[in-house]
Design a protein around this motif. Structure first.
Motif, PDB file in Angstrom:
ATOM      1  N   LEU A  14       0.851  -1.185   0.000  1.00 17.17           N
ATOM      2  CA  LEU A  14       0.000   0.000   0.000  1.00 17.17           C
ATOM      3  C   LEU A  14       0.886   1.233   0.000  1.00 17.17           C
ATOM      4  O   LEU A  14       1.980   1.224   0.553  1.00 17.17           O
ATOM      5  CB  LEU A  14      -0.878   0.027   1.257  1.00 17.17           C
ATOM      6  N   PRO A  15       0.407   2.300  -0.621  1.00 14.83           N
ATOM      7  CA  PRO A  15       1.209   3.522  -0.614  1.00 14.83           C
ATOM      8  C   PRO A  15       1.275   4.133   0.779  1.00 14.83           C
ATOM      9  O   PRO A  15       0.300   4.105   1.526  1.00 14.83           O
ATOM     10  CB  PRO A  15       0.458   4.431  -1.583  1.00 14.83           C
ATOM     11  N   ASP A  16       2.399   4.673   1.126  1.00 15.11           N
ATOM     12  CA  ASP A  16       2.574   5.383   2.396  1.00 15.11           C
ATOM     13  C   ASP A  16       2.098   4.579   3.599  1.00 15.11           C
ATOM     14  O   ASP A  16       1.357   5.054   4.422  1.00 15.11           O
ATOM     15  CB  ASP A  16       1.834   6.728   2.372  1.00 15.11           C
ATOM     16  N   ASP A  20      -0.563   5.922   6.558  1.00 19.61           N
ATOM     17  CA  ASP A  20      -1.972   5.587   6.406  1.00 19.61           C
ATOM     18  C   ASP A  20      -2.147   4.153   5.956  1.00 19.61           C
ATOM     19  O   ASP A  20      -1.517   3.705   5.025  1.00 19.61           O
ATOM     20  CB  ASP A  20      -2.611   6.492   5.356  1.00 19.61           C
ATOM     21  N   SER A  21      -2.982   3.438   6.649  1.00 18.58           N
ATOM     22  CA  SER A  21      -3.379   2.151   6.119  1.00 18.58           C
ATOM     23  C   SER A  21      -4.849   2.246   5.771  1.00 18.58           C
ATOM     24  O   SER A  21      -5.592   2.974   6.397  1.00 18.58           O
ATOM     25  CB  SER A  21      -3.139   1.052   7.149  1.00 18.58           C
ATOM     26  N   PHE A  22      -5.249   1.515   4.767  1.00 18.32           N
ATOM     27  CA  PHE A  22      -6.661   1.500   4.394  1.00 18.32           C
ATOM     28  C   PHE A  22      -7.451   0.841   5.508  1.00 18.32           C
ATOM     29  O   PHE A  22      -6.954  -0.041   6.188  1.00 18.32           O
ATOM     30  CB  PHE A  22      -6.860   0.588   3.178  1.00 18.32           C
ATOM     31  N   ASP A  23      -8.692   1.221   5.642  1.00 18.05           N
ATOM     32  CA  ASP A  23      -9.604   0.280   6.258  1.00 18.05           C
ATOM     33  C   ASP A  23     -10.290  -0.361   5.070  1.00 18.05           C
ATOM     34  O   ASP A  23     -10.246   0.163   3.953  1.00 18.05           O
ATOM     35  CB  ASP A  23     -10.583   0.979   7.210  1.00 18.05           C
ATOM     36  N   PRO A 107      -4.390  -6.741   7.361  1.00 20.19           N
ATOM     37  CA  PRO A 107      -3.255  -5.864   7.657  1.00 20.19           C
ATOM     38  C   PRO A 107      -3.410  -5.246   9.050  1.00 20.19           C
ATOM     39  O   PRO A 107      -4.516  -4.905   9.449  1.00 20.19           O
ATOM     40  CB  PRO A 107      -3.329  -4.796   6.571  1.00 20.19           C
ATOM     41  N   LYS A 109      -3.239  -2.464  12.081  1.00 21.68           N
ATOM     42  CA  LYS A 109      -3.409  -1.009  12.148  1.00 21.68           C
ATOM     43  C   LYS A 109      -2.149  -0.444  12.785  1.00 21.68           C
ATOM     44  O   LYS A 109      -1.664  -0.961  13.792  1.00 21.68           O
ATOM     45  CB  LYS A 109      -4.612  -0.661  13.032  1.00 21.68           C
TER      46      LYS A 109
END
Lengths: 170, 191
Positions: A14-16, A20-23, A107, A109
């Motif tokens: 994932l970017p960055d 930030d991680s996606f939910d 993933p 948090k």
């Protein structure tokens, strides 16, 4: 053998990732076409029905929650967490695979100060609009068409966060 | 017919909560998807107005499932409201009703107070505060926090992620502050 790699970031692309991680991450390696994606629409329909029938989408229910006048919302969120927790333990324990045979992976948090500042700001908006992002969609479906404005503004808020992100404390 | 009557009535928390909880394993087993809704807003930005912002430069099509999911939620809202209509009006706790009446809310019949959430308020100060400002805070705050009630409070806590506990605590702190301090002030301003 661990099935849920909650402590490894190796499979995540994932970017960055540090900020930030996606939910709602998609960890499936096989790509899905339109037809395949329709099953998530069906889960969404079921979910939207629960949202409305349990009146979670109601501005008044949110007010009752924050005024500590009703147990309803606490009961909904609490029992949802418990059922989610138990099912994830079962998936892990019995190494249950996805329908396409992949290992279930979630993933982790990562902590950053955004969870504090952003969390607080979202809380302000939650009590004002009576909705978190899910109920916004269900409210529109329920015929509260003014909520389309709220949704557009929420999209603008997300966009503004993306624009200012590097200048915000994390 | 009796079961249909039962379904039309408001569902208690001990039915609705577990059903929502089951969404977590259902999405994981259907396609390795973590439950979370606020990302849909980010995907919409990435798809429609990426504007060369790095935060929106990723393969949103890979996450398209989330957009199907929220489309389904919208449709589900329609089905529940128009096909499984609750025959009775909403029951609001007496103490909440009293507090809100004191703040100028008069209509307690629907899921949302008609005093605020009606079309004629769009171009008023009420609309600016409750739709535009409120919505902005929801979109900005959830993305800043990296998730909302579903991604953090339900998925994150179910997966024993402590950052999600921090986020959930601050969702609640913000909500309490908003309800007890901000909202009375805002409602005074518009009434």
């Amino acid at each position: 053998m661990t099935t849920i790699k909650s402590n490894s970031t190796t499979e995540i692309d994932l970017p960055d990732q540090d900020i930030d991680s996606f939910d709602g991450t998609n960890q499936q390696s096989k790509t899905e076409n339109f037809i395949s994606n329709l099953k998530y629409l069906i889960v969404g329909v079921f979910f939207g029905i629960v949202f409305v029938k349990a009146e979670i989408v109601s501005w008044f229910r949110i007010q009752e929650m924050f005024r500590l006048d009703s147990f309803h919302m606490y009961g909904v969120i609490g029992s949802a967490v418990i059922v989610g927790l138990i099912s994830m333990q079962i998936i892990k324990r019995f190494n249950i695979k996805t329908i396409s045979g992949e290992t279930v992976s979630v993933p982790p948090k990562q902590f950053n100060k955004g969870q504090i500042y952003g969390g607080f700001l979202f809380g302000l908006g939650w009590a004002v609009t009576g909705a978190c992002p899910g109920p916004l969609f269900a409210q529109i479906g329920s015929g509260f068409l003014v909520v389309i404005i709220t949704l557009l503004s929420a999209i603008a808020g997300t966009w503004t966060y993306g624009l200012l992100r590097s200048r915000l404390p994390h | 017919m009796e079961i249909f009557e039962l379904i039309r009535k408001p569902w208690p928390w001990y039915i609705a909560g577990p059903l929502i909880g089951f969404t977590v394993p259902i999405l994981l087993l259907l396609g390795n998807k973590s439950f979370g809704i606020s990302s849909s807003l980010r995907h919409i930005c990435a798809a429609v107005i990426p504007a060369n912002i790095s935060f929106f430069k990723y393969d949103w099509k890979k996450e398209a499932w989330n957009l199907f999911f929220v489309a389904g939620i919208t449709l589900g809202g329609f089905v529940a409201t128009y096909l499984l209509t609750n025959p009775d009006s909403l029951i609001v706790a007496e103490s909440t009703k009293a507090s809100l009446t004191a703040l100028g809310i008069t209509d307690f019949s629907g899921l949302m107070p008609a005093d605020i959430f009606s079309v004629e308020n769009i171009l008023s100060l009420k609309g600016l505060i409750f739709f535009v400002l409120g919505g902005f805070l929801v979109g900005f705050g959830t993305r800043y926090a990296g998730g909302c009630t579903s991604g953090h409070a339900i998925m994150g806590l179910a997966n024993l992620q402590w950052p999600s506990l921090v986020a959930t605590i601050f969702f609640m702190v913000g909500g309490f502050f908003s309800t007890w301090v901000l909202l009375p002030w805002l409602l005074n301003l518009v009434n």
